[in-house]
Design a protein around this motif. Structure first.
Motif, short mmCIF file in Angstrom:
data_model
loop_
_atom_site.label_atom_id
_atom_site.label_comp_id
_atom_site.label_asym_id
_atom_site.label_seq_id
_atom_site.Cartn_x
_atom_site.Cartn_y
_atom_site.Cartn_z
N MET A 299 0.57 -1.44 0.29
CA MET A 299 0.17 0.14 0.47
C MET A 299 1.13 1.30 -0.16
SD MET A 299 -3.24 -1.34 1.92
CE MET A 299 -3.99 -2.94 2.74
N THR A 300 0.73 2.34 -0.83
CA THR A 300 1.41 3.38 -0.64
C THR A 300 0.61 4.98 -0.46
OG1 THR A 300 0.73 3.45 -2.82
CG2 THR A 300 2.69 2.92 -2.34
N GLY A 301 0.82 6.01 -0.45
CA GLY A 301 0.06 7.15 -0.87
C GLY A 301 -0.32 6.99 0.59
N SER A 302 -2.16 7.68 0.77
CA SER A 302 -2.73 7.56 2.37
C SER A 302 -3.34 5.83 2.68
CB SER A 302 -3.98 8.92 2.13
OG SER A 302 -4.61 8.52 0.69
N MET A 303 -2.99 4.98 1.23
CA MET A 303 -4.35 4.04 1.82
C MET A 303 -3.41 3.25 3.50
SD MET A 303 -5.92 2.27 0.88
CE MET A 303 -6.99 2.90 -0.88
N PRO A 304 -2.63 3.50 3.56
CA PRO A 304 -2.07 2.89 5.05
C PRO A 304 -2.04 3.74 6.01
CG PRO A 304 0.32 2.93 3.65
CD PRO A 304 -1.19 3.61 2.93
N LEU A 305 -2.21 4.92 5.97
CA LEU A 305 -3.06 5.39 7.29
C LEU A 305 -5.00 5.09 7.35
CD1 LEU A 305 -1.22 9.18 6.77
CD2 LEU A 305 -1.28 6.99 8.79
N LEU A 306 -5.14 5.06 5.96
CA LEU A 306 -6.74 4.85 6.11
C LEU A 306 -7.12 3.34 7.08
CD1 LEU A 306 -9.72 5.09 5.16
CD2 LEU A 306 -9.19 4.40 3.16
N MET A 307 -5.94 2.07 6.13
CA MET A 307 -6.42 1.07 6.34
C MET A 307 -5.60 1.00 8.29
SD MET A 307 -6.92 -0.96 4.52
CE MET A 307 -7.36 -2.39 5.23
N TYR A 308 -5.06 1.63 8.38
CA TYR A 308 -4.97 1.40 10.39
C TYR A 308 -6.13 2.10 10.41
CZ TYR A 308 -2.57 3.49 14.95
OH TYR A 308 -2.54 3.86 16.25
N ALA A 309 -6.84 3.28 10.14
CA ALA A 309 -7.86 4.27 10.64
C ALA A 309 -9.16 2.65 10.92
CB ALA A 309 -8.38 5.48 9.93
N LEU A 310 -9.36 2.15 10.29
CA LEU A 310 -10.64 1.25 9.85
C LEU A 310 -9.89 0.13 10.91
CD1 LEU A 310 -10.64 0.79 5.88
CD2 LEU A 310 -12.44 1.80 7.27
N ALA A 354 6.14 -13.02 5.88
CA ALA A 354 7.65 -13.42 5.29
C ALA A 354 7.56 -13.87 3.86
CB ALA A 354 7.86 -15.09 6.25
N LYS A 355 6.47 -14.83 3.62
CA LYS A 355 6.48 -15.18 2.11
C LYS A 355 6.60 -13.65 0.92
CE LYS A 355 4.83 -17.98 -1.28
NZ LYS A 355 6.01 -18.92 -1.16
N PHE A 356 5.15 -12.79 1.64
CA PHE A 356 5.19 -11.70 0.49
C PHE A 356 5.16 -10.46 0.96
CE2 PHE A 356 1.55 -14.98 0.98
CZ PHE A 356 1.62 -16.11 -1.32
N ALA A 357 4.65 -9.90 2.20
CA ALA A 357 5.75 -8.56 1.96
C ALA A 357 6.68 -8.00 1.04
CB ALA A 357 6.04 -8.39 3.76
N GLY A 358 6.43 -6.93 0.34
CA GLY A 358 7.10 -6.10 -0.63
C GLY A 358 7.04 -6.71 -2.43
N THR A 359 6.57 -8.24 -2.16
CA THR A 359 5.99 -8.63 -3.34
C THR A 359 4.56 -7.92 -3.89
OG1 THR A 359 4.86 -10.36 -2.42
CG2 THR A 359 7.15 -10.99 -2.28
N ASP A 360 4.60 -8.31 -5.80
CA ASP A 360 2.99 -8.01 -6.25
C ASP A 360 2.29 -8.54 -5.68
OD1 ASP A 360 4.92 -4.99 -6.63
OD2 ASP A 360 5.20 -6.16 -8.70
N ASN A 361 2.22 -9.67 -4.68
CA ASN A 361 1.32 -11.11 -4.78
C ASN A 361 0.06 -9.76 -4.13
OD1 ASN A 361 -0.43 -13.00 -4.03
ND2 ASN A 361 1.44 -14.49 -5.23
N ARG A 362 -0.78 -9.43 -4.77
CA ARG A 362 -2.36 -9.16 -4.10
C ARG A 362 -3.04 -9.97 -3.55
NH1 ARG A 362 -5.18 -5.56 -8.56
NH2 ARG A 362 -6.48 -4.43 -6.50
N PRO A 436 8.12 2.76 0.84
CA PRO A 436 7.85 4.40 1.39
C PRO A 436 6.48 4.81 1.10
CG PRO A 436 9.53 4.62 -0.12
CD PRO A 436 8.90 2.99 0.03
N ILE A 437 6.38 6.06 1.38
CA ILE A 437 5.26 6.97 1.81
C ILE A 437 5.85 7.61 0.84
CG2 ILE A 437 3.79 8.52 2.43
CD1 ILE A 437 3.67 6.87 5.17
N PRO A 438 5.33 7.62 -0.38
CA PRO A 438 5.63 9.06 -1.51
C PRO A 438 5.93 10.42 -0.79
CG PRO A 438 3.30 8.24 -2.66
CD PRO A 438 3.82 7.64 -0.97
N ARG A 439 6.59 11.41 -1.39
CA ARG A 439 5.97 12.80 -0.56
C ARG A 439 5.18 13.44 -1.52
NH1 ARG A 439 11.38 13.14 2.35
NH2 ARG A 439 12.66 12.08 1.71
N ARG A 440 4.67 14.20 -0.73
CA ARG A 440 3.57 14.58 -1.37
C ARG A 440 4.00 16.67 -1.94
NH1 ARG A 440 0.33 14.96 4.11
NH2 ARG A 440 2.22 16.21 4.00
#
Length: 442
Positions: A299-310, A354-362, A436-440
């Motif tokens: 997840m990138t941008g604001s999505m990690p913060l949104l998921m944390y809120a949920l 361990a298996k999927f972090a950092g991969t593109d496996n949705r 990393p979170i992209p800079r705005r």
């Protein structure tokens, strides 16, 4: 059965602001480290050669806050008995207010580290005194529900910090985005201080200090039954308090005696063990580093913060469920279900990360997110609030403050061991540097 009056419930919910103060302050930093401007202001690198240094700084900032909370908790072994429950709440709120203001105004990392420690002392006192006070103003038949509001308020603090952090992410002012959530931590202790003149002292503490008439006035108001002009149930509750305290006066109330006496020593191990078990589930590590975990899951941008809120919304809902069922289901049953289910859930979560972090496996990343939410469902339902209620109840009245202090000192001391290496561990498996979170702009 002593009735739960509107006045009693109002006092409980107001004093629960002390737990909210802790919950918001403990959680809000996890949203600040989700703001790009935070790293820019303190010249910290989220990726590249400086990322390891950044991870170590985050670990220190979180662990020193926990260390402060541990000191705050252990001070509750004597402060509530010395100055009373009410003025202990005032003291804790005052330190939290000052600490929160100084954290907000920090201009460099060393200053923030020191101020986070001071802030931790205040909120550690807040979360320790709250269940003590609530358990002493609640009627026995509703003690689980009313003392359980401690956990509900705590998670509501998590909830507020999560959504405030998500909202400020979209601010064009980067400094405001990470400072305003920190500044808001001053609001709740300020409200608590403003309303403290109307908070009654614990009647049990008043009886202990021979202020019996004042104690009866408070008990009568707390447990008043409009259908009974004789107030029989309130009088019986008051008689039980006085009888218990008369017995307590004959006991050795030192902390050393608690460890020398087998029955009390067993209670110490139970209370500390339950809170240590609630910490060992990994809830604080997940909470404090949720944003970087979601980044590692693609997840990138604001999505990690949104998921944390949920994530916090789910925790809040099931903490409320817990407060409603705890008196029916029982503490032990909830613990057995909670610890078993969270252990299984985290086993799946660890394997998926361990298996999927950092991969593109949705699919794999989505499954990891699902188990994070399943974890907070079971933790909120069975462990979070139940641990505080159990620890407050397992000790006799005269040892309750010391017991809660020891229990929460254990809890926060353990959190140092978990939180200090967690940021570096997450960095090493790639959750920080890969996404990393992209800079705005702006």
């Amino acid at each position: 059965m002593v009735a739960t009056t509107t006045y009693n419930l109002t006092i409980v919910l107001f004093v629960a602001l002390s737990a909210l103060t802790y919950g918001y302050a403990f959680s809000v930093f996890s949203t600040s480290i989700g703001q790009p401007a935070f790293y820019e202001y303190f010249n910290l690198e989220q990726e590249g050669p400086g990322a390891a240094h950044t991870a170590s700084i985050l670990g220190v900032l979180n662990s020193l806050f926990s260390a402060g909370a541990a000191f705050g908790a252990i001070s509750m072994a004597w402060l509530p008995d010395w100055i009373g429950r009410k003025y202990t709440i005032v003291t804790a709120a005052s330190i939290s207010l000052v600490g929160g203001a100084l954290v907000t105004g920090s201009v460099n990392i060393p200053m923030m580290i020191v101020m986070r420690f001071i802030h931790g002392i205040g909120v550690g006192q807040c979360i320790t005194i709250t269940p003590i006070y609530l358990s002493e103003v609640a009627p026995p038949s509703r003690r689980g529900f009313l003392t359980g509001q401690n956990a509900v308020a705590l998670v509501f603090g998590y909830l507020l910090s999560a959504w405030v952090g998500y909202g400020t992410y979209f601010s064009s002012n980067g400094t405001f985005a990470w400072r305003f959530p920190l500044a808001l931590s001053c609001l709740f202790p300020l409200i608590l201080l403003a309303g403290s003149p109307w908070v009654p002292e614990s009647p049990r503490w008043l009886i202990w200090h021979d202020r019996v008439d004042k104690a009866w006035m408070i008990v009568e108001k707390l447990h008043h039954d409009a259908t009974d002009p004789t107030q029989r149930m309130a009088k019986e509750e008051f008689f039980q308090m006085r009888t218990q305290i008369d017995f307590d006066r004959t006991q050795d109330l030192s902390m050393s005696y608690m460890f020398k006496t087998p029955s009390l020593r067993r209670r110490v191990f139970l209370g500390c063990g339950v809170l240590l078990g609630s910490q060992a589930c990994g809830a604080l590590v997940i909470n404090n580093y949720s944003v970087v975990l979601y980044q590692g899951l693609g997840m990138t941008g604001s999505m990690p913060l949104l998921m944390y809120a949920l994530y916090i919304v789910v925790g809040m809902i099931f903490n409320i469920v817990s407060s409603l069922i705890i008196d029916r289901v029982g503490r032990r049953t909830l613990f057995l279900v909670g610890w078993t289910s969270t252990a299984i859930t985290l086993s799946f979560e660890t394997a998926l990360v361990a298996k999927f972090a950092g991969t593109d496996n949705r699919g794999g990343n989505a499954a990891a997110v699902f188990f994070l939410f399943l974890f907070v469902t079971m933790y909120g339902s069975c462990i979070d609030g139940t641990a505080y209620v159990y620890c407050a109840e397992v000790f006799p009245t005269m040892y309750r403050a010391k017991g809660m202090a020891l229990g929460l000192f254990t809890y926060y001391s353990a959190s140092i061991a978990f939180l200090t290496p967690a940021a570096t561990a997450i960095d090493n498996i790639g959750c920080v540097t890969r996404n990393p979170i992209p800079r705005r702009l702006g």
